[in-house]
Motif scaffolding. Structure first.
Motif, PDB file in Angstrom:
ATOM      1  N   ILE A  66     -92.082  -7.564  68.410  1.00 15.49           N
ATOM      2  CA  ILE A  66     -92.532  -8.390  67.294  1.00 15.49           C
ATOM      3  C   ILE A  66     -92.490  -9.842  67.745  1.00 15.49           C
ATOM      4  O   ILE A  66     -91.508 -10.289  68.345  1.00 15.49           O
ATOM      5  CB  ILE A  66     -91.662  -8.175  66.044  1.00 15.49           C
ATOM      6  N   VAL A  67     -93.564 -10.565  67.443  1.00 18.66           N
ATOM      7  CA  VAL A  67     -93.659 -11.987  67.735  1.00 18.66           C
ATOM      8  C   VAL A  67     -93.694 -12.722  66.403  1.00 18.66           C
ATOM      9  O   VAL A  67     -94.546 -12.455  65.560  1.00 18.66           O
ATOM     10  CB  VAL A  67     -94.936 -12.321  68.545  1.00 18.66           C
ATOM     11  N   GLU A  68     -92.766 -13.653  66.223  1.00 20.23           N
ATOM     12  CA  GLU A  68     -92.690 -14.434  65.004  1.00 20.23           C
ATOM     13  C   GLU A  68     -92.949 -15.905  65.338  1.00 20.23           C
ATOM     14  O   GLU A  68     -92.437 -16.408  66.343  1.00 20.23           O
ATOM     15  CB  GLU A  68     -91.305 -14.312  64.371  1.00 20.23           C
ATOM     16  N   LEU A  69     -93.753 -16.552  64.516  1.00 24.17           N
ATOM     17  CA  LEU A  69     -94.007 -17.985  64.645  1.00 24.17           C
ATOM     18  C   LEU A  69     -93.335 -18.673  63.470  1.00 24.17           C
ATOM     19  O   LEU A  69     -93.599 -18.329  62.318  1.00 24.17           O
ATOM     20  CB  LEU A  69     -95.512 -18.268  64.649  1.00 24.17           C
ATOM     21  N   ASP A  70     -92.475 -19.620  63.773  1.00 24.35           N
ATOM     22  CA  ASP A  70     -91.682 -20.277  62.747  1.00 24.35           C
ATOM     23  C   ASP A  70     -92.133 -21.704  62.522  1.00 24.35           C
ATOM     24  O   ASP A  70     -92.242 -22.479  63.461  1.00 24.35           O
ATOM     25  CB  ASP A  70     -90.206 -20.281  63.141  1.00 24.35           C
ATOM     26  N   GLY A  71     -92.370 -22.027  61.263  1.00 24.56           N
ATOM     27  CA  GLY A  71     -92.700 -23.391  60.879  1.00 24.56           C
ATOM     28  C   GLY A  71     -91.468 -24.080  60.328  1.00 24.56           C
ATOM     29  O   GLY A  71     -90.355 -23.551  60.396  1.00 24.56           O
ATOM     30  N   SER A  72     -91.672 -25.226  59.750  1.00 23.55           N
ATOM     31  CA  SER A  72     -90.551 -26.024  59.245  1.00 23.55           C
ATOM     32  C   SER A  72     -89.834 -25.359  58.074  1.00 23.55           C
ATOM     33  O   SER A  72     -88.698 -25.691  57.780  1.00 23.55           O
ATOM     34  CB  SER A  72     -91.050 -27.404  58.832  1.00 23.55           C
ATOM     35  N   ARG A  82     -83.285 -11.536  59.289  1.00 22.01           N
ATOM     36  CA  ARG A  82     -84.559 -10.827  59.479  1.00 22.01           C
ATOM     37  C   ARG A  82     -84.638 -10.219  60.886  1.00 22.01           C
ATOM     38  O   ARG A  82     -85.016  -9.062  61.052  1.00 22.01           O
ATOM     39  CB  ARG A  82     -85.695 -11.822  59.246  1.00 22.01           C
ATOM     40  N   THR A  83     -84.263 -10.988  61.896  1.00 28.21           N
ATOM     41  CA  THR A  83     -84.293 -10.508  63.274  1.00 28.21           C
ATOM     42  C   THR A  83     -83.353  -9.318  63.452  1.00 28.21           C
ATOM     43  O   THR A  83     -83.732  -8.312  64.061  1.00 28.21           O
ATOM     44  CB  THR A  83     -83.928 -11.639  64.260  1.00 28.21           C
ATOM     45  N   ARG A  84     -82.150  -9.410  62.913  1.00 31.35           N
ATOM     46  CA  ARG A  84     -81.201  -8.291  63.028  1.00 31.35           C
ATOM     47  C   ARG A  84     -81.760  -7.025  62.382  1.00 31.35           C
ATOM     48  O   ARG A  84     -81.629  -5.932  62.922  1.00 31.35           O
ATOM     49  CB  ARG A  84     -79.848  -8.659  62.415  1.00 31.35           C
ATOM     50  N   PHE A  85     -82.406  -7.178  61.227  1.00 31.36           N
ATOM     51  CA  PHE A  85     -82.991  -6.017  60.555  1.00 31.36           C
ATOM     52  C   PHE A  85     -84.089  -5.397  61.419  1.00 31.36           C
ATOM     53  O   PHE A  85     -84.119  -4.183  61.623  1.00 31.36           O
ATOM     54  CB  PHE A  85     -83.567  -6.403  59.187  1.00 31.36           C
ATOM     55  N   LEU A  86     -84.998  -6.221  61.924  1.00 33.38           N
ATOM     56  CA  LEU A  86     -86.104  -5.718  62.744  1.00 33.38           C
ATOM     57  C   LEU A  86     -85.580  -5.053  64.020  1.00 33.38           C
ATOM     58  O   LEU A  86     -86.090  -4.019  64.450  1.00 33.38           O
ATOM     59  CB  LEU A  86     -87.091  -6.840  63.064  1.00 33.38           C
ATOM     60  N   PHE A  91     -87.101  -2.723  67.241  1.00 31.77           N
ATOM     61  CA  PHE A  91     -88.021  -3.729  67.770  1.00 31.77           C
ATOM     62  C   PHE A  91     -87.262  -4.797  68.543  1.00 31.77           C
ATOM     63  O   PHE A  91     -86.111  -5.106  68.243  1.00 31.77           O
ATOM     64  CB  PHE A  91     -88.782  -4.423  66.631  1.00 31.77           C
ATOM     65  N   THR A  92     -87.926  -5.376  69.530  1.00 37.32           N
ATOM     66  CA  THR A  92     -87.471  -6.601  70.162  1.00 37.32           C
ATOM     67  C   THR A  92     -88.225  -7.715  69.450  1.00 37.32           C
ATOM     68  O   THR A  92     -89.426  -7.599  69.207  1.00 37.32           O
ATOM     69  CB  THR A  92     -87.829  -6.615  71.660  1.00 37.32           C
ATOM     70  N   VAL A  93     -87.526  -8.784  69.095  1.00 36.32           N
ATOM     71  CA  VAL A  93     -88.143  -9.889  68.363  1.00 36.32           C
ATOM     72  C   VAL A  93     -88.071 -11.137  69.217  1.00 36.32           C
ATOM     73  O   VAL A  93     -87.002 -11.494  69.724  1.00 36.32           O
ATOM     74  CB  VAL A  93     -87.420 -10.140  67.019  1.00 36.32           C
ATOM     75  N   ILE A  94     -89.222 -11.788  69.390  1.00 36.91           N
ATOM     76  CA  ILE A  94     -89.239 -13.089  70.048  1.00 36.91           C
ATOM     77  C   ILE A  94     -89.836 -14.092  69.075  1.00 36.91           C
ATOM     78  O   ILE A  94     -90.737 -13.768  68.311  1.00 36.91           O
ATOM     79  CB  ILE A  94     -89.973 -13.080  71.407  1.00 36.91           C
TER      80      ILE A  94
END
Length: 132
Positions: A66-72, A82-86, A91-94
């Motif tokens: 999973i690729v997540e893009l984070d804004g402000s 959220r990352t721990r749940f995924l 899933f590996t989350v970056i």
């Protein structure tokens, strides 16, 4: 042989994912243009991929990435929950900041490519009892 069926998603999650696809940020559009149509050979990505109760920005199901893009608007605490749940779902989350996706697109894509390759199984695994 019995046909394997996908688990049915809650309709609100699926509807929300569809809506989000129409409201992509500039960073999401930039990365999607580089991920779509199998542009990373052997790795098909999906955008706004439901993993209830969350919707991941991008997911490569075969690499369990999973690729997540984070804004402000993102908070470190919420993102870590959220990352721990995924990750608990296999899933590996970056994560990348939006400005990284926009200003360092090639570096972000290289990191995604490397994560896909390291997550994918080796095409010629060692026989049982050999290797690491």
């Amino acid at each position: 042989m019995e046909e394997r069926q996908r688990a049915k998603l809650p309709s609100d999650t699926l509807d929300r994912a569809r809506v989000l696809r129409g409201y992509a940020t500039d960073a999401e559009r930039t990365i999607w243009q580089r991920l779509r149509n199998n542009q990373l050979p052997g790795f098909k990505f999906r955008r706004q991929y439901p993993v209830p109760p969350y919707i991941a920005d991008f997911c490569c199901p075969s690499a369990r990435l999973i690729v997540e893009l984070d804004g402000s608007q993102h908070s470190q605490h919420t993102d870590s929950v959220r990352t721990r749940f995924l990750e608990s779902k296999g899933f590996t989350v970056i994560r990348f900041w939006d400005n990284e996706a926009l200003q360092q697109t090639d570096a972000v894509m290289e990191a995604i490519w490397n994560a896909c390759r390291s997550a994918a199984p080796h095409p010629n695994p060692s026989p049982v009892g050999r290797g690491a």
